[in-house]
Design an enzyme around this catalytic site. Structure first.
Site, PDB file in Angstrom:
ATOM      1  N   GLY A   1       8.575  -6.066  -1.087  1.00 30.51           N
ATOM      2  CA  GLY A   1       8.374  -4.831  -0.336  1.00 30.51           C
ATOM      3  C   GLY A   1       6.894  -4.639  -0.068  1.00 30.51           C
ATOM      4  O   GLY A   1       6.099  -5.560  -0.260  1.00 30.51           O
ATOM      5  N   HIS A   2       6.542  -3.424   0.346  1.00 30.25           N
ATOM      6  CA  HIS A   2       5.144  -3.159   0.708  1.00 30.25           C
ATOM      7  C   HIS A   2       4.420  -2.275  -0.301  1.00 30.25           C
ATOM      8  O   HIS A   2       3.360  -1.758  -0.019  1.00 30.25           O
ATOM      9  CB  HIS A   2       5.066  -2.556   2.112  1.00 30.25           C
ATOM     10  CG  HIS A   2       5.512  -3.504   3.201  1.00 30.25           C
ATOM     11  ND1 HIS A   2       5.485  -3.175   4.532  1.00 30.25           N
ATOM     12  CD2 HIS A   2       5.986  -4.774   3.135  1.00 30.25           C
ATOM     13  CE1 HIS A   2       5.935  -4.208   5.238  1.00 30.25           C
ATOM     14  NE2 HIS A   2       6.253  -5.187   4.420  1.00 30.25           N
TER      15      HIS A   2
END
Ligand code: NAG
Ligand code: NAG
Ligand code: NAG
Length: 394
Positions: free
Chosen positions: A237-238
């Site tokens: 993810g980020h």
């Protein structure tokens, strides 16, 4: 033994009245076969749950069945001060986006709960947003799977949530929420599939959850204060992000954000604050602490010109005096350890209007070979004690 008997007796005597607090969607005609549209049964059951004056009326979505639902809105206010939704089985969106029916829904959600105080959503079942057919369809507005609007005293989880067309959960205008034991999963290349987005809300705790998606695990957006995030395993993810804030010149405010005990595994970012050029307002009193990073590109990052591409950033740096941005101040990054595979383990870019009182303590991040990582910083006032890598401007 005798105690057990008495307990059973009490249960048997008490259960008929308990049962009347339960509203099982199957009793309202839901098929739960994975493809029949069960929306009407859910809507009818909801009318009774929301209209019930009993203590904690409960919508039951039974185990072992899969209920296909069109975009659906569960609206309050309800009569009881607490309302429970037990998702023990699976609820699933239509498999192909061509089969979604929007009615008067403006297309921005699949399931919405609004204006329900004391809402409890749990049961340990699965929410399946069927995002696959949406992800390549960038022209279309893609819906949030689960939108929770203006619900004070929310309790959400345990629950599994997979494959939202866009962000999985949006919390908007809710105060005093406890979100815990969520397991959110979408492919790492699925676009904009944030785990949890929070905006215009106060006193929200997010705990004990695993989030693996294609975008931010958690994004803390405009109008939030007193947000507590702890014990999250994030990745891929980020990362966990404050922002983005200040888009299109917006006035944005975020404060008192506490993020602790997080593991970031193979995420693009770890602890992040991002704001757009041209905005105003503030992001302040933000703490990220007790964090482990494994193979994270930007473990510690503040970006005050999130929109600007590299050439533009350089240009803005030159245009001093015309700067406008969200004010970032009083930020602590403490006890952050692990490995990076990116350019800068610590990247503090406050070139627009500067950031003040940015405190780094006990940072120890190395590259994948165990060698020294690098750091960059621009227009940051603050300090760095016990920092590896060293941050030149602090
Ligand atoms: C914050 O929310 C929790 C529920 O999650 C509640 O128990 C607590 O009293 C709230 N705190 C404040 C200061 O309102
Ligand atoms: C951001 O939130 C603040 C506080 O709730 C509000 O005053 C402001 O209008 C919001 N900004 C935008 C662009 O929605
Ligand atoms: C921190 O997180 C780990 C795993 O994510 C968990 O086992 C541990 O109990 C958490 N500690 C605290 C103090 O919350």
């Amino acid at each position: 033994m005798k105690g057990l008997f008495v307990l059973c007796l009490i249960f048997v005597i008490a259960s008929p009245c308990l049962c009347q607090n339960y509203f099982n969607v199957v009793k309202y005609g839901a098929k739960g076969d994975g493809h029949t549209d069960d929306s009407n049964a859910f809507t009818n059951a909801w009318q009774d749950v929301c209209g019930s004056t009993r203590d904690t009326p409960t919508l039951i979505i039974p185990e072992g069945q899969n209920f296909m639902l069109q975009p659906l809105s569960f609206q309050g206010p309800c009569k009881s001060t607490t309302i429970s939704v037990k998702i023990m089985g699976t609820i699933t969106a239509p498999q192909s986006n061509a089969n979604w029916k929007w009615d008067d829904n403006d297309g921005d959600y699949w399931i919405k709960f609004s204006n329900i105080n004391g809402l409890i959503i749990n049961g340990g079942g699965t929410v399946d947003g069927q995002g696959d057919s949406w992800w390549n369809n960038n022209g279309h507005i893609r819906p949030t799977a689960l939108k929770i609007l203006e619900c004070d005293n929310l309790k959400l989880g345990p629950l599994k949530h997979i494959n939202s067309p866009r962000n999985h959960i949006s919390i908007v205008g809710c105060n005093d929420a406890l979100i815990s034991n969520l397991h959110i999963i979408a492919p790492k290349d699925s676009p904009n599939t944030d785990g949890i987005d929070i905006s215009t809300s106060t006193n929200i705790s997010v705990q004990h959850s695993i989030i693996s998606t294609g975008d931010d695990c958690i994004a803390i957006n405009n109008g939030t204060e007193f947000i507590y995030i702890t014990d999250i395993q994030c990745g891929p993810g980020h990362g966990i992000s404050v922002g983005s804030l200040g888009k299109d010149g917006d006035y944005s405010t975020v404060e008192e954000i506490h993020v602790s005990n997080i593991t970031f595994r193979e995420t693009t970012n770890g602890a992040r604050i991002k704001t757009w050029t041209g905005g105003s307002g503030y992001a302040r009193k933000i703490t990220y602490e007790d964090i482990i990073v494994f193979k994270v590109e930007n473990p510690v990052i503040i970006d005050q010109q999130y929109d600007a591409l590299e050439p533009l950033k350089t240009k803005y740096n030159v245009l001093e005096g015309v700067s406008k941005a969200v004010k970032v101040s009083d930020v602590i990054f403490r006890n952050i350890r692990g490995t990076t595979n990116g350019k800068d383990a610590i990247d503090l870019n406050c070139a627009r209007i500067g950031c003040t009182n940015i405190i780094l303590e006990d940072i120890d991040i190395v590259d994948l070979d165990g060698k020294k990582a690098s750091a960059s910083c621009n227009s940051v006032q603050g300090s760095c004690s016990s920092c590896n890598p060293q941050v030149s401007c602090l």
